[in-house]
Design a protein around this motif. Structure first.
Motif, PDB file in Angstrom:
ATOM      1  N   ARG A  23       5.524  23.105   1.999  1.00 17.60           N
ATOM      2  CA  ARG A  23       4.845  21.771   1.577  1.00 17.60           C
ATOM      3  C   ARG A  23       4.986  21.621  -0.217  1.00 17.60           C
ATOM      4  O   ARG A  23       4.079  21.310  -0.909  1.00 17.60           O
ATOM      5  CB  ARG A  23       3.484  21.754   1.657  1.00 17.60           C
ATOM      6  N   PHE A  24       6.175  21.654  -0.534  1.00 18.75           N
ATOM      7  CA  PHE A  24       6.194  21.319  -1.992  1.00 18.75           C
ATOM      8  C   PHE A  24       6.656  19.861  -2.095  1.00 18.75           C
ATOM      9  O   PHE A  24       7.475  19.303  -1.183  1.00 18.75           O
ATOM     10  CB  PHE A  24       7.836  22.234  -2.228  1.00 18.75           C
ATOM     11  N   PHE A  25       6.377  19.464  -3.205  1.00 20.63           N
ATOM     12  CA  PHE A  25       6.409  18.034  -3.592  1.00 20.63           C
ATOM     13  C   PHE A  25       7.036  18.083  -5.163  1.00 20.63           C
ATOM     14  O   PHE A  25       7.053  19.021  -5.761  1.00 20.63           O
ATOM     15  CB  PHE A  25       5.239  17.124  -3.595  1.00 20.63           C
ATOM     16  N   ASN A  26       8.035  16.941  -5.344  1.00 17.43           N
ATOM     17  CA  ASN A  26       8.289  16.752  -6.789  1.00 17.43           C
ATOM     18  C   ASN A  26       7.529  16.265  -7.734  1.00 17.43           C
ATOM     19  O   ASN A  26       7.795  16.345  -8.779  1.00 17.43           O
ATOM     20  CB  ASN A  26       9.652  15.702  -6.725  1.00 17.43           C
ATOM     21  N   GLY A  44       7.936  23.793  -7.670  1.00 17.73           N
ATOM     22  CA  GLY A  44       7.276  22.372  -7.122  1.00 17.73           C
ATOM     23  C   GLY A  44       5.657  22.370  -7.237  1.00 17.73           C
ATOM     24  O   GLY A  44       4.978  23.364  -7.478  1.00 17.73           O
ATOM     25  N   TRP A  45       5.181  21.151  -6.787  1.00 16.98           N
ATOM     26  CA  TRP A  45       3.988  20.818  -6.889  1.00 16.98           C
ATOM     27  C   TRP A  45       3.402  21.194  -5.364  1.00 16.98           C
ATOM     28  O   TRP A  45       3.866  20.653  -4.176  1.00 16.98           O
ATOM     29  CB  TRP A  45       3.469  19.413  -7.233  1.00 16.98           C
ATOM     30  N   VAL A  46       2.321  21.825  -5.296  1.00 14.21           N
ATOM     31  CA  VAL A  46       1.641  22.243  -3.983  1.00 14.21           C
ATOM     32  C   VAL A  46       0.155  21.881  -3.971  1.00 14.21           C
ATOM     33  O   VAL A  46      -0.394  21.882  -5.027  1.00 14.21           O
ATOM     34  CB  VAL A  46       1.890  23.605  -3.551  1.00 14.21           C
ATOM     35  N   THR A  78       7.687  12.446  -1.067  1.00  6.84           N
ATOM     36  CA  THR A  78       8.310  12.891   0.041  1.00  6.84           C
ATOM     37  C   THR A  78       8.257  14.579  -0.106  1.00  6.84           C
ATOM     38  O   THR A  78       8.574  14.954  -1.460  1.00  6.84           O
ATOM     39  CB  THR A  78       9.721  12.413   0.393  1.00  6.84           C
ATOM     40  N   LEU A  79       8.418  15.143   1.028  1.00  5.32           N
ATOM     41  CA  LEU A  79       8.715  16.569   0.849  1.00  5.32           C
ATOM     42  C   LEU A  79       9.938  17.069   0.363  1.00  5.32           C
ATOM     43  O   LEU A  79      10.975  16.372   0.700  1.00  5.32           O
ATOM     44  CB  LEU A  79       8.193  17.469   2.176  1.00  5.32           C
ATOM     45  N   SER A 134       1.071  -1.178   0.161  1.00  2.00           N
ATOM     46  CA  SER A 134       0.063   0.009  -0.018  1.00  2.00           C
ATOM     47  C   SER A 134       0.800   1.373  -0.029  1.00  2.00           C
ATOM     48  O   SER A 134       2.138   0.981   0.329  1.00  2.00           O
ATOM     49  CB  SER A 134      -0.696   0.038   1.309  1.00  2.00           C
ATOM     50  N   PHE A 135       0.248   2.338  -0.434  1.00  2.00           N
ATOM     51  CA  PHE A 135       1.078   3.621  -0.502  1.00  2.00           C
ATOM     52  C   PHE A 135       1.519   4.063   0.797  1.00  2.00           C
ATOM     53  O   PHE A 135       2.576   4.810   0.878  1.00  2.00           O
ATOM     54  CB  PHE A 135       0.193   4.828  -1.337  1.00  2.00           C
TER      55      PHE A 135
END
Length: 622
Positions: free
Chosen positions: A153-156, A209-211, A167-168, A115-116
């Motif tokens: 809270r930036f993600f790749n 990044g993705w937020v 992960t952050l 699971s994730f």
């Protein structure tokens, strides 16, 4: 002997029966043993692919449980019921990644999944999970420029898009990006119905990044505003002028609301001084000057400058009193009017108590609270509520006083949202009173038999509202319409409108030509209509008049016909056109322009007579 024979026969039959049963039982046992030997054949499992694409996302179908192993004696890791729940879940944690695939010796295919959230790991029948597209491209927001309410809270990748990479990013830890503006270039929705934006800082393109979209706002955030204020502020240290080694306080100030005037590259001294005085309100200190040590331009600083300001501690010499003008207001013809012949004599104003006197004194840069003063000194039962002077009794009018105060540019309308004791020392507060004579019977001071006293103060209140609006109009800024809007709002609040004022003018029975202030207010409220001065339009109107209506100049029907034809036209221009195209005063008789050839000279003369009888109001549009 026969008896013995029977017994022997019975025993033989019994033995035979026993032998038969024993034989059958033995045969059955042998058959079962053979079956057991066949069922005990071991089921095996073989991994067919140990390197599945881990970017593929799987979701439960709810049809099968997850086991700790595919064959043999195994235990349930996730029940079928729980897997059915995960099938309907929007939680990213309930998604799966399959990293191995295999088959049993019976031909049953299994995935090895995790699971994730990594809390579930095991084997599931390959129909128990299904591949899903966990990334849906969606439209960008209508306004792609904004701020982040959360900046860590930036993600790749959009969180939960796939198993790995959730992960952050810690790349920007320790960076002050609260004031940065960001631009959205992509938008994606994932399984949990959360939308993620790919954002890039306008201040630093390396910050990206993705937020989660919930952290993006087109409205400037408090943290962004605070950071921007700090960035644009002038950093001030307040130092005691009498002891230059003593730091009183420090603060970031925002001259001119943190913005330069157009074309300027620094704040003006007036803008900076105003910001300093505002910062020192109620501090116990007053502004003494700016130290230019180390900064020759300290008095006209730039954003981000560090400036030392000298201050003096307040003392008795800094204390000033509030000053008042007692305005007598009489009841004349049923409404308030300024009393020009008599007023409240200074010697008749009652003395205040020590506490009341102290309330009317303060340091120059202490804030003045008009509402507290009204409640403590002027309210019903207080010292200055009722004053007797010159044979009349004067009663304090709270509404009229506060409206005048709030409309005054020196006080409530000064644009600073603050009134200081220095303001009320240099400019008098007008306290309004109604004047009653003849034993305080207000109705006996009116000469208007139609004055409305059935509802106390109806006509008087209307007149007070109109006068307050006239004062506010006079003190307001802008064109006539802007000043009128300001005046109406100051008297009637945000729900007031032109009709509110018109109704009060009607109820007050005021003569709006009484003085210039009332005239100006009335002119803005009832602007003169604009009349058509276009000569072509006027010529067409004149030429279009029914010639049968110009047989004479005295018939009412003929006059009305001319009025109707010239409705909305400027009378002076009409007369000018008549004079230019119809020479009705010529010694050789009437002469007319060829453009009006359909009219006879007599009709021209009658038309001229009718026009000369008209007033501009006769041509007003309905």
């Amino acid at each position: 002997m026969q008896s013995s024979l029977k017994k022997s026969l019975y025993l033989g039959l019994a033995a035979l029966s026993f032998a038969s049963v024993a034989s059958v039982t033995a045969n059955a046992s042998n058959a079962n043993a053979a079956k057991k030997h066949t069922a005990a054949k071991k089921v095996t499992y073989k991994t067919t692919d140990s390197k599945l694409d881990q970017s593929v996302v799987f979701k439960s179908t709810g049809k099968n449980a997850v086991y700790n192993k595919p064959v043999g004696k195994r235990s349930v890791k996730v029940s079928k019921a729980d897997m059915a729940s995960k099938a309907n879940s929007k939680n990213t944690s309930d998604l799966f990644m399959a990293y191995q695939e295999g088959v049993t010796s019976k031909g049953v295919h299994y995935y090895k999944v995790v699971s994730f959230d990594k809390k579930v790991r095991g084997f599931v029948y390959n129909k128990g999970v299904a591949k899903v597209d966990n990334r849906q491209e969606v439209a960008n927001p209508s306004n792609t420029t904004g701020y982040l309410t959360v900046t860590n809270r930036f993600f790749n990748q959009p969180y939960g898009e796939k198993f790995a990479g959730n992960t952050l990013k810690h790349t920007y830890d320790g960076m002050n990006i609260a004031a940065n503006q960001f631009t959205v270039s992509k938008a994606v929705k994932v399984n949990n119905d959360q939308t993620y934006y790919y954002v890039t800082s306008k201040d630093n393109s390396l910050v990206n990044g993705w937020v989660n979209s919930v952290y993006f706002s087109n409205t400037i955030t408090k943290s962004a505003q605070d950071a921007m204020n700090t960035k644009n502020a002038v950093h001030v240290k307040f130092v005691d002028a009498a002891n230059l080694g003593t730091l009183v306080s420090s603060a970031d100030v925002q001259p001119n609301k943190g913005a330069y005037d157009k074309g300027a590259s620094n704040y003006s001294s007036d803008e900076f001084n105003a910001a300093i005085n505002k910062q020192l309100l109620n501090s116990g200190y007053t502004f003494a000057g700016v130290s230019t040590d180390g900064n020759a331009n300290a008095a006209t600083p730039k954003q981000g400058d560090n400036v030392t300001v000298l201050v003096n501690k307040n003392n008795t010499s800094s204390v000033v009193p509030a000053t008042f003008a007692f305005n007598s207001v009489s009841l004349v013809n049923g409404f308030y009017t300024a009393d020009a012949t008599s007023g409240i004599a200074v010697q008749d104003v009652p003395s205040l108590t020590t506490d009341q006197q102290n309330e009317l004194k303060g340091y120059k840069n202490d804030t003045f609270d008009i509402n507290k003063v009204v409640n403590d000194i002027f309210a019903s039962g207080k010292t200055w509520n009722v004053i007797k002077s010159g044979g009349a009794t004067y009663t304090f009018d709270k509404d009229a006083t506060l409206r005048a105060y709030n409309a005054d540019k020196n006080f409530g309308n000064n644009g600073n949202n603050t009134v200081t004791f220095n303001d009320v020392f240099n400019n008098q507060i007008h306290a309004y009173y109604t004047k009653n004579t003849d034993n305080n019977d207000a109705s006996k001071s009116t000469t208007d038999p139609n004055a409305d006293f059935t509802t106390p103060g109806t006509q008087q209140k209307a007149a007070a509202n109109v006068r307050a609006a006239a004062d506010a109009f006079k003190n307001a800024n802008g064109d006539s319409n802007a000043k009128l809007a300001t005046a109406i709002q100051s008297v009637y609040g945000k729900n007031g409108n032109n009709d509110s004022l018109k109704n009060d003018i009607s109820a007050s029975k005021l003569n709006m030509s009484d003085n210039g202030d009332l005239q100006a207010l009335n002119g803005a409220l009832n602007p003169a209509p604009a009349y058509d001065t276009n000569t072509t339009n006027i010529d067409n109107a004149l030429n279009g008049i029914d010639s049968t209506k110009l047989s004479d100049s005295t018939t009412e029907a003929n006059i009305n016909a001319v009025k109707a034809a010239l409705k909305g036209k400027d009378l002076a221009t009409v007369k000018s056109e008549l004079k230019g195209n119809f020479d009705v005063s010529g010694s050789n008789g009437d002469k007319k322009s060829s453009k009006f050839a359909n009219l006879t000279n007599t009709q021209v003369s009658n038309l001229n007579d009718i026009v000369n009888k008209l007033q501009q109001s006769d041509l007003a549009s309905n």
